[in-house]
Write a protein that holds these residues in place. Structure first.
Motif, mmCIF file in Angstrom:
data_model
loop_
_atom_site.group_PDB
_atom_site.id
_atom_site.type_symbol
_atom_site.label_atom_id
_atom_site.label_comp_id
_atom_site.label_asym_id
_atom_site.label_seq_id
_atom_site.Cartn_x
_atom_site.Cartn_y
_atom_site.Cartn_z
ATOM 1 N N GLY A 10 0.815 -1.213 0.000
ATOM 2 C CA GLY A 10 0.000 0.000 0.000
ATOM 3 C C GLY A 10 0.848 1.261 0.000
ATOM 4 N N LYS A 11 1.931 1.253 0.763
ATOM 5 C CA LYS A 11 2.806 2.417 0.812
ATOM 6 C C LYS A 11 3.476 2.645 -0.532
ATOM 7 N N LYS A 51 1.066 4.183 -2.972
ATOM 8 C CA LYS A 51 0.819 5.601 -2.708
ATOM 9 C C LYS A 51 1.968 6.475 -3.193
ATOM 10 N N GLU A 52 3.186 5.962 -3.083
ATOM 11 C CA GLU A 52 4.365 6.758 -3.418
ATOM 12 C C GLU A 52 4.690 6.738 -4.913
ATOM 13 N N THR A 108 3.425 5.964 -9.125
ATOM 14 C CA THR A 108 2.258 6.064 -9.999
ATOM 15 C C THR A 108 2.403 5.145 -11.213
#
Length: 208
Positions: free
Chosen positions: A116-117, A120-121, A123
């Motif tokens: 998940g991290k 988020k970081e 694309t």
């Protein structure tokens, strides 16, 4: 007065026993978790310039020719994450960027949410999950909880414990015919959790 002293003594003894048990459990976990299988790569590995390997906080990025799709890969239990570097490299060469995740104590269930991290970081248009053995099971669990974000799942000698029947999720399972670690009965039972178009490949002569 005497009764209070007795009660205090009993409480102290209980806490000593509890503390002793916690210390013992901690030692047992460390004895199990700290040793792991190391990987040794050739000195000239990855020098062809086709893929860039970058160290990240959560592991390694294998950045190849593609820029719109990526896979997050969870290593097997107590296995050096770099043991999977050749596979990550080959996939990156084919246009699939790969994030090879380092896990606490080399056990994926301590870092199941690290995908998940990364998402988020970074694309990408399309995200895939992958993993080997315990790492595959944890990758499957993450995918099951995020069917809206994960488009595909690669399971190497692994099977899910939660349903993966999402409309857009594609699953590929690969394992060896001589795998004496993988529980084949549980793998077969878990097929009902896979999408109807899931693909299963057995490598003849392959092990865990």
């Amino acid at each position: 007065m005497g009764e209070n002293v007795i009660n205090n003594t009993r409480r102290k003894r209980r806490w000593k026993v509890i503390f002793g048990i916690l210390v013992l459990l901690t030692v047992m976990v460390l004895v199990y978790a700290l040793p792991y299988h190391h990987a040794v790569l050739p000195d000239d590995y990855g020098t062809d310039g086709l893929v860039t390997v970058t160290k990240m906080n959560s592991g390694w990025l294998f950045d190849g020719a593609g820029d719109d799709q990526a896979m997050i890969f969870y290593p097997g239990a107590k296995v050096d994450s770099m043991a999977y570097a050749p596979l990550m490299w080959e996939l990156a060469e084919e246009g699939l960027d790969c994030y090879l995740v380092d896990m606490p104590f080399h056990l994926a269930f301590f870092g199941i949410g690290r995908a998940g991290k990364i998402m988020k970081e970074c694309t990408y248009d399309t995200w895939y999950m992958g993993g080997h053995s315990l790492g595959g099971a944890m990758a499957a669990n993450y995918a099951a909880a995020h069917l809206d974000a994960v488009h595909g799942l690669l399971l190497l000698a692994a099977y899910p414990t939660r349903t993966l029947r999402g409309e857009n999720l594609h699953v590929l399972t690969i394992y060896g015919s001589e795998d004496d670690v993988l529980n084949l009965e549980r793998l077969r039972a878990a097929r009902k959790l896979l999408p109807e178009d899931a693909v299963e490949i057995v490598l003849e002569g392959g092990n865990h």
